[in-house]
Write a protein that holds these residues in place. Sequence first.
Motif, PDB file in Angstrom:
ATOM      1  N   ILE A  60     -23.922  31.760 -49.854  1.00  0.00           N
ATOM      2  CA  ILE A  60     -23.253  32.002 -48.564  1.00  0.00           C
ATOM      3  C   ILE A  60     -23.936  31.149 -47.503  1.00  0.00           C
ATOM      4  O   ILE A  60     -25.167  31.173 -47.387  1.00  0.00           O
ATOM      5  N   SER A 108     -18.723  31.563 -49.155  1.00  0.00           N
ATOM      6  CA  SER A 108     -18.381  32.184 -47.871  1.00  0.00           C
ATOM      7  C   SER A 108     -19.230  31.612 -46.738  1.00  0.00           C
ATOM      8  O   SER A 108     -20.271  30.997 -46.973  1.00  0.00           O
ATOM      9  N   MET A 125     -19.470  39.469 -49.720  1.00  0.00           N
ATOM     10  CA  MET A 125     -18.948  38.096 -49.671  1.00  0.00           C
ATOM     11  C   MET A 125     -19.273  37.327 -50.955  1.00  0.00           C
ATOM     12  O   MET A 125     -20.404  37.366 -51.437  1.00  0.00           O
ATOM     13  N   ASP A 155     -14.264  36.044 -46.740  1.00  0.00           N
ATOM     14  CA  ASP A 155     -15.147  34.898 -46.992  1.00  0.00           C
ATOM     15  C   ASP A 155     -15.483  34.085 -45.744  1.00  0.00           C
ATOM     16  O   ASP A 155     -16.157  33.067 -45.850  1.00  0.00           O
ATOM     17  N   ARG A 195      -8.303  31.170 -47.338  1.00  0.00           N
ATOM     18  CA  ARG A 195      -9.524  31.830 -46.880  1.00  0.00           C
ATOM     19  C   ARG A 195      -9.179  33.122 -46.117  1.00  0.00           C
ATOM     20  O   ARG A 195      -8.063  33.297 -45.632  1.00  0.00           O
TER      21      ARG A 195
END
Length: 293
Positions: free
Chosen positions: A221, A178, A174, A129, A49
């Motif tokens: 997201i 994320s 993103m 993210d 990540r």
Amino acid sequence: MTLRDPRTLHPQPPFEKQPQDPPGLDAKMKPVPADGAESWVGHGRLEGRKALITGGDSGIGRAVAIAYAREGAEVVINYLPEEEPDAESLAEIFEADGNTLHRMPGDLMDEAFARQLVKDAAEKMGGLDIMVVNAGKQVTQPDIASISSEQFDQTMKTNVYAMFWMCQEAMAIMPPGSSIIPVTSIQGYDPAPQLLDYATTKYAMRGFTIGLAKQAIEKGIRVNGVAPGPIWTALQPSGGQTQEAVTQHGAGAPIGRPGQPSELAGAFVYLASDEASYTIGEILGVTGGAPTA
Ligand code: NAD
Ligand code: MG
């Protein structure tokens, strides 16, 4: 495993008076806040990540940076140039772990900088993210009459406008999966009279977090907040509270002591990870027992 009593796990009031100029340094605090460098054990929960953490040099952001890196994430932190000593000591912790801390100092009250920071972090890491919107300004004032327009403006800019600018940029880049995690506060539920402007921003951040979450999930997201209670960080003795209040920081929480930054990192790891895939628009309270409702 040995059971540990949370009441006595960390230092309790009274503390020493310890004035510092804002933004303050962890390194000058007595006792130094627990950042988890001695305690956090990673389990690969954020492997691969890419995280940007504002206010990542000290306090809560620093503990999150350490935990994220040990869980496998690449980390960029932002902070103010005056905070280089805390950023430097954090970089040393990363190096000792075999990780690299990316440092991007600058003032988030500057819109152009705040927007560019998100782009630069993504460029540095080859994507973004996780974004933890943690930088904050808090200046105690006894009365509405003593809050200057300048203070009100700076508190709004740092806590609310920067969040808006950064989230707008992050939402544009993103990928699905994320996480955005703004840091609100118990002050966003139960405002202390001496923190009128600050509490106003924390209510705003709570509303923004819940509202943005509903939009952002349409892009895959997740947006969730964390609401800390009284935490032992440099924000407090550097003008966030009076020195008298600093000596009693956390005494009013049901647990009877302030939280340490290391005690918040787990909430941020959880919210960023896939373990929280069905957790959206939530504000996770970490308050030592004060209700967030
Ligand atoms: P901290 O002082 O360690 O972190 C705050 C950070 O904000 C600073 O390190 C600084 O880098 C950053 N910052 C402030 N103004 C900035 C600016 N103009 N540009 C860029 N960065 C700026 O203190 P902390 O307590 O860890 O604070 C982190 C967050 O936690 C804040 O949002 C704060 O409101 C929130 N919070 C803290 C407490 C507490 O009791 N300490 C309680 C509830 C919420
Ligand atoms: Mg700091």
